[in-house]
Enzyme design. Structure first.
Site, PDB file in Angstrom:
ATOM      1  N   GLU A  18     -35.276 -41.837  20.004  1.00  0.00           N
ATOM      2  CA  GLU A  18     -34.028 -41.300  20.031  1.00  0.00           C
ATOM      3  C   GLU A  18     -33.388 -41.199  18.931  1.00  0.00           C
ATOM      4  O   GLU A  18     -33.296 -42.178  18.071  1.00  0.00           O
ATOM      5  CB  GLU A  18     -33.449 -42.016  20.729  1.00  0.00           C
ATOM      6  CG  GLU A  18     -33.655 -42.034  22.382  1.00  0.00           C
ATOM      7  CD  GLU A  18     -32.869 -42.834  23.234  1.00  0.00           C
ATOM      8  OE1 GLU A  18     -31.790 -43.320  23.243  1.00  0.00           O
ATOM      9  OE2 GLU A  18     -33.631 -43.660  24.419  1.00  0.00           O
TER      10      GLU A  18
ATOM     11  N   CYS B 147     -27.844 -41.433  13.591  1.00  0.00           N
ATOM     12  CA  CYS B 147     -28.489 -42.740  13.616  1.00  0.00           C
ATOM     13  C   CYS B 147     -29.728 -42.462  14.064  1.00  0.00           C
ATOM     14  O   CYS B 147     -30.207 -41.917  15.078  1.00  0.00           O
ATOM     15  CB  CYS B 147     -27.708 -43.373  14.933  1.00  0.00           C
ATOM     16  SG  CYS B 147     -28.354 -44.899  15.768  1.00  0.00           S
TER      17      CYS B 147
ATOM     18  N   CYS C 173     -39.753 -52.019  20.357  1.00  0.00           N
ATOM     19  CA  CYS C 173     -39.163 -53.104  19.548  1.00  0.00           C
ATOM     20  C   CYS C 173     -39.792 -54.372  20.023  1.00  0.00           C
ATOM     21  O   CYS C 173     -39.674 -54.667  21.148  1.00  0.00           O
ATOM     22  CB  CYS C 173     -37.675 -53.171  19.386  1.00  0.00           C
ATOM     23  SG  CYS C 173     -36.956 -54.525  18.239  1.00  0.00           S
TER      24      CYS C 173
ATOM     25  N   CYS D 212     -33.968 -59.092  21.756  1.00  0.00           N
ATOM     26  CA  CYS D 212     -32.791 -59.298  22.152  1.00  0.00           C
ATOM     27  C   CYS D 212     -32.340 -58.842  23.568  1.00  0.00           C
ATOM     28  O   CYS D 212     -32.792 -58.130  24.169  1.00  0.00           O
ATOM     29  CB  CYS D 212     -31.745 -58.395  21.237  1.00  0.00           C
ATOM     30  SG  CYS D 212     -31.996 -58.720  19.561  1.00  0.00           S
TER      31      CYS D 212
ATOM     32  N   CYS E  48     -30.549 -55.592  25.174  1.00  0.00           N
ATOM     33  CA  CYS E  48     -31.166 -54.496  24.378  1.00  0.00           C
ATOM     34  C   CYS E  48     -32.263 -53.391  25.060  1.00  0.00           C
ATOM     35  O   CYS E  48     -33.128 -54.375  25.662  1.00  0.00           O
ATOM     36  CB  CYS E  48     -31.444 -54.570  22.978  1.00  0.00           C
ATOM     37  SG  CYS E  48     -31.846 -53.104  22.080  1.00  0.00           S
TER      38      CYS E  48
ATOM     39  N   GLY F 265     -35.717 -49.912  17.494  1.00  0.00           N
ATOM     40  CA  GLY F 265     -36.752 -50.594  16.556  1.00  0.00           C
ATOM     41  C   GLY F 265     -35.924 -51.381  15.617  1.00  0.00           C
ATOM     42  O   GLY F 265     -34.591 -51.659  15.379  1.00  0.00           O
ATOM     43  N   GLU F 266     -36.685 -52.438  14.930  1.00  0.00           N
ATOM     44  CA  GLU F 266     -36.141 -53.286  13.978  1.00  0.00           C
ATOM     45  C   GLU F 266     -36.734 -52.621  12.350  1.00  0.00           C
ATOM     46  O   GLU F 266     -38.022 -52.958  12.004  1.00  0.00           O
ATOM     47  CB  GLU F 266     -36.614 -54.656  14.146  1.00  0.00           C
ATOM     48  CG  GLU F 266     -36.261 -55.798  12.811  1.00  0.00           C
ATOM     49  CD  GLU F 266     -34.961 -55.794  12.307  1.00  0.00           C
ATOM     50  OE1 GLU F 266     -33.914 -55.852  13.057  1.00  0.00           O
ATOM     51  OE2 GLU F 266     -34.841 -55.511  11.118  1.00  0.00           O
TER      52      GLU F 266
ATOM     53  N   SER G   7     -29.458 -51.804   9.627  1.00  0.00           N
ATOM     54  CA  SER G   7     -28.998 -52.982  10.431  1.00  0.00           C
ATOM     55  C   SER G   7     -30.283 -53.714  10.963  1.00  0.00           C
ATOM     56  O   SER G   7     -31.188 -53.244  11.341  1.00  0.00           O
ATOM     57  CB  SER G   7     -28.645 -52.328  11.839  1.00  0.00           C
ATOM     58  OG  SER G   7     -27.762 -53.174  12.504  1.00  0.00           O
TER      59      SER G   7
ATOM     60  N   SER H 174     -26.850 -57.887  12.722  1.00  0.00           N
ATOM     61  CA  SER H 174     -26.238 -57.949  14.133  1.00  0.00           C
ATOM     62  C   SER H 174     -26.431 -59.552  14.436  1.00  0.00           C
ATOM     63  O   SER H 174     -27.269 -60.218  14.596  1.00  0.00           O
ATOM     64  CB  SER H 174     -27.540 -57.364  15.055  1.00  0.00           C
ATOM     65  OG  SER H 174     -27.606 -56.165  14.696  1.00  0.00           O
ATOM     66  N   LEU H 175     -25.109 -60.080  14.288  1.00  0.00           N
ATOM     67  CA  LEU H 175     -24.931 -61.461  14.600  1.00  0.00           C
ATOM     68  C   LEU H 175     -24.751 -61.740  15.947  1.00  0.00           C
ATOM     69  O   LEU H 175     -25.510 -62.831  16.366  1.00  0.00           O
ATOM     70  CB  LEU H 175     -23.560 -61.932  13.785  1.00  0.00           C
ATOM     71  CG  LEU H 175     -23.516 -63.370  13.338  1.00  0.00           C
ATOM     72  CD1 LEU H 175     -24.879 -63.902  12.795  1.00  0.00           C
ATOM     73  CD2 LEU H 175     -22.217 -63.600  12.467  1.00  0.00           C
ATOM     74  N   HIS H 176     -23.614 -61.434  16.652  1.00  0.00           N
ATOM     75  CA  HIS H 176     -23.614 -61.302  18.041  1.00  0.00           C
ATOM     76  C   HIS H 176     -23.182 -62.801  18.698  1.00  0.00           C
ATOM     77  O   HIS H 176     -23.248 -62.932  19.885  1.00  0.00           O
ATOM     78  CB  HIS H 176     -24.621 -60.861  19.041  1.00  0.00           C
ATOM     79  CG  HIS H 176     -24.903 -59.437  18.377  1.00  0.00           C
ATOM     80  ND1 HIS H 176     -24.165 -58.517  18.100  1.00  0.00           N
ATOM     81  CD2 HIS H 176     -26.259 -58.770  18.374  1.00  0.00           C
ATOM     82  CE1 HIS H 176     -24.807 -57.302  18.010  1.00  0.00           C
ATOM     83  NE2 HIS H 176     -26.061 -57.307  18.067  1.00  0.00           N
TER      84      HIS H 176
ATOM     85  N   ASN I 184     -23.040 -52.564  25.806  1.00  0.00           N
ATOM     86  CA  ASN I 184     -23.232 -51.354  26.485  1.00  0.00           C
ATOM     87  C   ASN I 184     -24.077 -51.698  27.713  1.00  0.00           C
ATOM     88  O   ASN I 184     -25.438 -52.363  27.356  1.00  0.00           O
ATOM     89  CB  ASN I 184     -24.194 -50.413  25.426  1.00  0.00           C
ATOM     90  CG  ASN I 184     -24.054 -48.782  25.921  1.00  0.00           C
ATOM     91  OD1 ASN I 184     -23.394 -48.886  27.001  1.00  0.00           O
ATOM     92  ND2 ASN I 184     -24.385 -48.030  25.176  1.00  0.00           N
TER      93      ASN I 184
ATOM     94  N   CYS J  19     -28.674 -47.031  22.044  1.00  0.00           N
ATOM     95  CA  CYS J  19     -29.637 -47.933  22.773  1.00  0.00           C
ATOM     96  C   CYS J  19     -30.900 -47.642  23.569  1.00  0.00           C
ATOM     97  O   CYS J  19     -31.198 -48.662  24.417  1.00  0.00           O
ATOM     98  CB  CYS J  19     -28.733 -48.899  23.608  1.00  0.00           C
ATOM     99  SG  CYS J  19     -27.100 -49.588  22.606  1.00  0.00           S
TER     100      CYS J  19
END
Ligand code: SAH
Length: 359
Positions: free
Chosen positions: A94, A107, A114, A118, A121, A161-162, A193, A216-218, A302, A345
């Site tokens: 996407e 984006c 991935c 997480c 996600c 993905g990372e 990111s 991405s701390l979260h 989300n 996402c």
């Protein structure tokens, strides 16, 4: 498939394209004819300055492929466009194009799926299928520019993905996308990111590319972060923030922190205060001559059906932001673009896969 061994034209630097032409006993100026056109999405067969004989040789040894639009959703609210692109092997990723006053931002995805796991996600639910090639990273931008007819001036690597788990291809992509004969998008217009691969952050710092890093701390502490982000069991909050500090020292580029607010999980006033204290302690020691510019981007989670998490309410978000500000940390709440097309996402790819499984 014979095509697998063929050279991927859009992943090549101009010098490598020259080498390819020399190996095909063609003059190397063909490379400078071809490189700018490839990066505009013109296939070799459509190029008017490439003769039939050259084309035949090229097609025997190389391929050019642009992601194909499998689905396209356009937001009625703000014009955000979301694409589901099909790749050469049938896998899908996407990309989202967002329209801002300062220009169009895309984006892009960096992997098919991935493997970071997480908990909130959608992209990670089926694991990682494969890394994207440099040409597929570029291809998302080129295909979107062709479709919208508009220039894209900013890139965020925040799709599926990372990116730092696909390091070599991402680095080659970054160097290609900034090429003045190609898309010519400057490093300062690119954000990457990551969920926090500390070894790769240190590697990236040494590349001397002035891109913006987004972390991405979260979560404010190891307990909460390890529950929602498995990578934290490998590199914890302190190790991650120390890597950020090294990155800033080496590059001088500010880092932004993403913090996804999940109701009842990480959105309490206490969590805000602990977050502020962790960031201030880890990043701003009194001995530092320069102050690390800390910016936290708050994102209401989300909701993804499989995860069961829900977003914090507006009041909790405002309270969280103002507590951070009180402690000297700049906080903004992410404006949600494309809310009517579920623009974030990995959910479109999942829906497509489930549809295929069902048929
Ligand atoms: N792997 C990279 C980039 C892709 S994810 C990373 O982790 O940063 C891009 C951003 O979206 C990350 O900050 C990620 O944590 C966040 N994200 C993923 N799922 C989300 C969800 N359901 N709601 C809100 N943000 C989400």
């Amino acid at each position: 498939m014979d095509q697998i061994q063929k050279t991927d034209l859009l992943s090549l630097f101009p010098e490598e394209l020259e080498q390819l032409f020399l190996s095909l006993e063609e003059p190397k100026y063909r490379a400078s004819q071809m490189f700018p056109q490839l990066h505009k999405g013109i296939a070799p067969g459509e190029m008017t300055n490439i003769g039939k004989a050259t084309l035949a040789k090229l097609e025997a040894h190389a391929f050019f492929y642009l992601p194909l639009i499998r689905r396209k959703l356009v937001s009625r609210l703000d014009g955000t466009v979301k694409y589901l692109f099909a790749l050469r092997d049938g896998n899908c990723v996407e990309s989202v194009v967002m329209k801002y006053n300062h220009g169009n931002t895309i984006c892009i995805s960096s992997q098919v799926g991935c493997r970071m796991g997480c908990a909130f996600c959608a992209s990670t639910i089926g694991g990682k299928v494969r890394d994207l090639l440099p040409s597929e990273l570029l291809g998302q931008i080129i295909a979107a520019e062709k479709d919208t007819g508009e220039r894209i001036s900013n890139i965020v690597m925040m799709g599926i993905g990372e990116p730092l788990d696909n390091y070599d291809n991402v680095l080659r992509f970054l160097r290609l996308v900034g090429h003045e004969k190609g898309l010519n998008i400057g490093y300062r217009h690119i954000s990457l990111s990551t969920c926090g691969l500390v070894d790769q952050i240190d590697r990236l710092a040494k590349e001397n590319l002035p891109i913006t890093l987004s972390i991405s701390l979260h979560a404010p502490d190891d307990k909460t972060r390890s529950e929602i982000m498995p990578i934290n069991r490998k590199w914890n909050v302190e190790q991650l923030l120390q890597a950020c500090r090294r990155y800033y020292r080496i590059t001088g580029r500010r880092i932004s922190f993403e913090y996804t607010l999940i109701a009842g999980k990480n959105d309490s006033p206490d969590a805000a205060l602990r977050l502020a204290s962790t960031l201030n302690t880890q990043l701003r020691s009194p001995a530092d001559k320069t102050t690390f510019p800390i910016h936290v981007n708050l994102i209401p989670v989300n909701p993804v059906t499989e995860t069961g998490f829900s977003a914090s309410d507006t009041q909790a978000i405002k309270r969280f932001a103002s507590l951070l500000e009180k402690k000297g940390i700049r906080a903004t709440v992410r404006r949600r673009l494309g809310a009517d097309i579920n623009a974030s996402c990995g959910q479109l790819r999942r829906a497509e896969e489930q549809q295929e499984e069902a048929t």
